[in-house]
Design an enzyme around this catalytic site. Structure first.
Site, PDB file in Angstrom:
ATOM      1  N   GLY A  17      49.355 -45.172  38.995  1.00 54.99           N
ATOM      2  CA  GLY A  17      50.008 -43.880  39.178  1.00 54.99           C
ATOM      3  C   GLY A  17      51.503 -43.997  39.037  1.00 54.99           C
ATOM      4  N   SER A  18      52.221 -43.181  39.813  1.00 58.71           N
ATOM      5  CA  SER A  18      53.676 -43.085  39.654  1.00 58.71           C
ATOM      6  C   SER A  18      54.391 -44.270  40.293  1.00 58.71           C
ATOM      7  CB  SER A  18      54.172 -41.786  40.289  1.00 58.71           C
ATOM      8  OG  SER A  18      53.958 -41.823  41.681  1.00 58.71           O
ATOM      9  N   CYS A  24      49.782 -43.708  30.622  1.00 59.42           N
ATOM     10  CA  CYS A  24      50.887 -44.586  31.014  1.00 59.42           C
ATOM     11  C   CYS A  24      51.422 -45.331  29.801  1.00 59.42           C
ATOM     12  CB  CYS A  24      50.451 -45.546  32.109  1.00 59.42           C
ATOM     13  SG  CYS A  24      48.960 -46.450  31.695  1.00 59.42           S
ATOM     14  N   LYS A  31      39.570 -43.588  46.080  1.00 58.90           N
ATOM     15  CA  LYS A  31      40.305 -42.367  46.447  1.00 58.90           C
ATOM     16  C   LYS A  31      40.765 -41.738  45.135  1.00 58.90           C
ATOM     17  CE  LYS A  31      43.668 -40.171  47.118  1.00 58.90           C
ATOM     18  NZ  LYS A  31      43.920 -38.911  46.354  1.00 58.90           N
ATOM     19  N   GLY A  75      53.710 -46.001  43.886  1.00 58.15           N
ATOM     20  CA  GLY A  75      53.477 -47.445  43.801  1.00 58.15           C
ATOM     21  C   GLY A  75      54.337 -48.209  44.791  1.00 58.15           C
ATOM     22  N   GLU A 106      59.824 -40.933  32.893  1.00 65.57           N
ATOM     23  CA  GLU A 106      58.482 -40.706  32.360  1.00 65.57           C
ATOM     24  C   GLU A 106      58.185 -39.210  32.336  1.00 65.57           C
ATOM     25  OE1 GLU A 106      54.383 -43.039  32.861  1.00 65.57           O
ATOM     26  OE2 GLU A 106      54.916 -41.946  34.660  1.00 65.57           O
ATOM     27  N   GLU A 151      49.657 -50.529  38.747  1.00 69.34           N
ATOM     28  CA  GLU A 151      49.903 -50.197  37.340  1.00 69.34           C
ATOM     29  C   GLU A 151      50.633 -48.866  37.328  1.00 69.34           C
ATOM     30  OE1 GLU A 151      49.714 -48.395  34.358  1.00 69.34           O
ATOM     31  OE2 GLU A 151      47.771 -48.988  33.529  1.00 69.34           O
TER      32      GLU A 151
HETATM   33  P1  NAI Z   1      50.862 -40.194  42.173  1.00 68.91           P
HETATM   34  O1  NAI Z   1      51.204 -41.585  41.853  1.00 68.91           O
HETATM   35  O2  NAI Z   1      51.491 -39.631  43.401  1.00 68.91           O
HETATM   36  O3  NAI Z   1      49.268 -40.053  42.333  1.00 68.91           O
HETATM   37  C1  NAI Z   1      48.334 -41.012  41.911  1.00 68.91           C
HETATM   38  C2  NAI Z   1      47.313 -41.266  43.024  1.00 68.91           C
HETATM   39  O4  NAI Z   1      47.986 -41.751  44.177  1.00 68.91           O
HETATM   40  C3  NAI Z   1      46.557 -40.027  43.493  1.00 68.91           C
HETATM   41  O5  NAI Z   1      45.244 -40.375  43.799  1.00 68.91           O
HETATM   42  C4  NAI Z   1      47.302 -39.644  44.756  1.00 68.91           C
HETATM   43  O6  NAI Z   1      46.524 -38.887  45.653  1.00 68.91           O
HETATM   44  C5  NAI Z   1      47.623 -40.994  45.325  1.00 68.91           C
HETATM   45  N1  NAI Z   1      48.726 -41.032  46.289  1.00 68.91           N
HETATM   46  C6  NAI Z   1      49.850 -40.255  46.288  1.00 68.91           C
HETATM   47  N2  NAI Z   1      50.638 -40.580  47.327  1.00 68.91           N
HETATM   48  C7  NAI Z   1      50.027 -41.577  48.010  1.00 68.91           C
HETATM   49  C8  NAI Z   1      50.350 -42.339  49.162  1.00 68.91           C
HETATM   50  N3  NAI Z   1      51.474 -42.134  49.842  1.00 68.91           N
HETATM   51  N4  NAI Z   1      49.491 -43.295  49.568  1.00 68.91           N
HETATM   52  C9  NAI Z   1      48.349 -43.535  48.890  1.00 68.91           C
HETATM   53  N5  NAI Z   1      47.987 -42.838  47.786  1.00 68.91           N
HETATM   54  C10 NAI Z   1      48.809 -41.872  47.347  1.00 68.91           C
HETATM   55  O7  NAI Z   1      51.185 -39.338  40.890  1.00 68.91           O
HETATM   56  P2  NAI Z   1      51.170 -37.733  40.652  1.00 68.91           P
HETATM   57  O8  NAI Z   1      51.945 -37.065  41.716  1.00 68.91           O
HETATM   58  O9  NAI Z   1      49.778 -37.289  40.422  1.00 68.91           O
HETATM   59  O10 NAI Z   1      51.950 -37.635  39.270  1.00 68.91           O
HETATM   60  C11 NAI Z   1      53.358 -37.755  39.237  1.00 68.91           C
HETATM   61  C12 NAI Z   1      53.789 -38.522  38.026  1.00 68.91           C
HETATM   62  O11 NAI Z   1      53.293 -39.841  38.085  1.00 68.91           O
HETATM   63  C13 NAI Z   1      53.283 -38.000  36.696  1.00 68.91           C
HETATM   64  O12 NAI Z   1      54.065 -36.948  36.212  1.00 68.91           O
HETATM   65  C14 NAI Z   1      53.383 -39.226  35.843  1.00 68.91           C
HETATM   66  O13 NAI Z   1      54.694 -39.370  35.365  1.00 68.91           O
HETATM   67  C15 NAI Z   1      53.080 -40.358  36.800  1.00 68.91           C
HETATM   68  N6  NAI Z   1      51.680 -40.801  36.663  1.00 68.91           N
HETATM   69  C16 NAI Z   1      51.457 -42.007  36.045  1.00 68.91           C
HETATM   70  C17 NAI Z   1      50.168 -42.432  35.831  1.00 68.91           C
HETATM   71  C18 NAI Z   1      49.880 -43.711  35.137  1.00 68.91           C
HETATM   72  O14 NAI Z   1      48.820 -43.870  34.555  1.00 68.91           O
HETATM   73  N7  NAI Z   1      50.754 -44.695  35.189  1.00 68.91           N
HETATM   74  C19 NAI Z   1      49.007 -41.624  36.230  1.00 68.91           C
HETATM   75  C20 NAI Z   1      49.359 -40.412  36.929  1.00 68.91           C
HETATM   76  C21 NAI Z   1      50.656 -40.036  37.113  1.00 68.91           C
END
Ligand code: NAI
Ligand code: MG
Length: 498
Positions: A246-247, A302, A193, A251, A400, A268
């Site tokens: 992701g966030s 990250c 996804k 998480g 972050e 992660e």
């Molecule tokens: P997010 O964590 O919401 O998105 C990452 C992935 O999770 C995407 O594929 C999204 O569609 C999916 N996702 C979102 N909600 C979900 C749910 N309820 N169930 C299953 N999958 C879900 O992060 P977002 O909104 O893109 O970015 C927000 C902040 O997160 C960024 O500003 C950054 O600070 C952080 N982030 C950290 C990352 C890392 O590598 N640790 C990568 C991306 C974002």
């Protein structure tokens, strides 16, 4: 070396590079690419211009259901393949990926914004990651257990089963490959996804798996939003494991879903990573490392350097040199291949700008940047930004940012430096710059983080385990630890009759 191939989906993806904005059949199951069951789409943009570049299928529960059914049906044939043959098939996939890496890199740059040479580097990493993990396919040996003369007891490593991989937008194909490659090598089927901001290369990868001859359904892909497509997959009782990057907030949600269904999960999550630089450090090397660590991928990593923690004796001189060096960081649309590109989305741009505003109102001293670079009025650009005299309790010092923003702090003693490093609930990466080996090793043990890097940054690779402690996550990826996420020990006990 393979040659590029032409398929309907790859051809449609290629039209994006010449300026079209196709509607893509992007729910990818054993049947190939299709529209979403509900017929809905969503838009993907080029962050360098804000231009619409593709419409993708907006997956929901019914689409997740199809992907899980495909992945479940494909599992027996993939799981039971002779491990060496499975490894060879992944080697073949790596070749196919390598042959298409120009298309993949251009799509990544267009969809996500990173400079083209960085995207090319990502694709080399993807190919390398596949090859590294392909090598594990026939090396997953279990254990024999000495229970005495009346028994034979052994444990085999068996594949987990159907695995879901929820990936972010900062390294779209890179993050997908980080977890998909070991899962595939272990004999699991993989449901991807991708992040809604940047799904194109993941879709292309699913198609390239078919091109390389992987059985249909071994790799599937559901595009769409997290709360819809993502949640439908992570909440599905028919899956056997979840990997997420992701966030922290998302998480936690995914961890809850995994808990409800009692599925193993690897998370992660974010960081606010400190680098502690002592008076005795090699300052030139440290400046170079901070520059790269903070601004690479426009700070959307990250493991970015985020908090620069400076001993008083070098504090001013270090910042002077850092600011000078940062003035040389070039910013441009990804295809123009400067040192950094735009942020991924309007939302991320708004978030980073709000962090910068809050730092200003909290009295931090702005040394560089602080807004849009001159001459880049379109797209989601932020200039390299450096703040000094940051209040450690302020939001900019604690949350972050995920943008090209450095916050700097001063300390006098090692104890103060350690307290600054450990004051947040994040624990992903930390760095120490010093020539004192005892101090470096002492701190490497007392800093709470999944990785500690000494006199360098971004130290690691395909073989080195990576992951977070505390709010930065659960589990480790890459290396042997990465492949172990996708197997379970099955114990087989045999009674010997005498
Ligand atoms: P997010 O964590 O919401 O998105 C990452 C992935 O999770 C995407 O594929 C999204 O569609 C999916 N996702 C979102 N909600 C979900 C749910 N309820 N169930 C299953 N999958 C879900 O992060 P977002 O909104 O893109 O970015 C927000 C902040 O997160 C960024 O500003 C950054 O600070 C952080 N982030 C950290 C990352 C890392 O590598 N640790 C990568 C991306 C974002
Ligand atoms: Mg995009």
């Amino acid at each position: 070396m393979s040659h590029t191939v032409s398929t309907p989906i790859l051809d449609l993806l290629a039209t994006i590079l010449s300026g079209d904005a196709p509607t893509l059949p992007s729910i990818y199951t054993a049947a190939g690419g299709t529209p979403a069951a509900g017929g809905e789409t969503f838009d993907s943009h080029d962050p360098s211009t804000g231009r619409l570049i593709a419409r993708l299928a907006r997956g929901r529960a019914e689409d997740a259901e199809r992907a899980v059914a495909s992945a479940t049906a494909a599992l027996p044939s993939w799981r039971d393949m002779v491990p060496q043959d499975r490894g060879q098939m992944l080697m073949r996939l790596a070749e196919v990926l390598e042959a298409h890496s120009d298309l993949l890199a251009r799509l990544e740059t267009m969809d996500m914004g990173k400079p083209l040479s960085a995207a090319r580097g990502d694709m080399r990493g993807c190919v390398g990651g596949l090859r590294y993990n392909a090598g594990w396919a026939d090396k997953l040996q279990g254990i024999t257990v000495p229970l005495g003369p009346d028994f034979v007891d052994y444990a085999e490593l068996e594949p987990l089963g159907v695995t879901v991989h929820i990936t972010p937008w900062n390294y779209p194909l890179g993050m997908a490959m980080r977890s998909a490659a070991p899962a595939l090598a272990a004999g699991c089927t993989v449901i991807l996804k991708p992040a809604e901001q940047s799904s194109l290369t993941t879709l292309a990868f699913a198609e390239l798996c078919r091109v390389a001859g992987l059985p249909a359904g071994v790799v599937t892909c559901v595009t769409g939003f997290g709360a819809e497509a993502g949640a439908a997959l992570t909440d599905h009782p028919g899956i056997d494991g979840i990997t997420f990057t992701g966030s922290v907030a998302t998480g936690r949600r995914i961890g809850e879903a995994a808990g409800r269904n009692l599925k193993p999960v690897v998370l992660e999550l974010g960081g606010k990573n400190p680098i502690l630089i002592f008076d005795d450090a090699d300052i030139d090397a440290a400046v170079e490392v901070v520059l790269d660590g903070a601004f690479d991928n426009c700070g959307q990593v990250c493991s970015s350097v985020s908090r620069v923690v400076l001993q008083r004796g070098i504090h001013d001189a270090f910042l002077d040199r850092l600011v000078d060096a940062a003035k040389g960081v070039t910013v441009a649309p990804g295809m123009e291949d400067a040192m950094i590109g735009p942020l991924v989305s309007a939302e991320q741009h708004a978030k980073v700008m709000s962090h910068i505003e809050s730092a200003r109102t909290n009295g931090a001293r702005l040394l560089l940047g602080g807004g849009r670079p001159a001459g880049l009025e379109d797209g989601w650009f932020v200039a390299p930004t450096i703040f000094a005299d940051v209040d450690p309790a302020s939001a900019i010092a604690s949350e972050e940012t995920f943008g090209p923003v450095i916050t700097a702090f001063a300390f006098d003693t090692e104890e103060e430096a350690l307290a600054l490093a450990n004051r947040l609930t994040y624990g992903l990466v930390a760095g120490v710059f010093t020539k004192d080996i005892d101090r470096a090793l002492r701190l490497s043990r007392s800093i709470r983080a999944g990785s500690v890097w000494i006199n360098g940054w971004f130290i690691g690779g395909l073989q080195a385990p990576t992951g977070g402690t505390r709010d930065s996550g659960v589990g480790r990826e890459r290396g042997e630890a990465g492949i172990m996420n996708y197997v379970a020990l099955k114990n087989i006990g045999i009674r010997i009759r005498r």
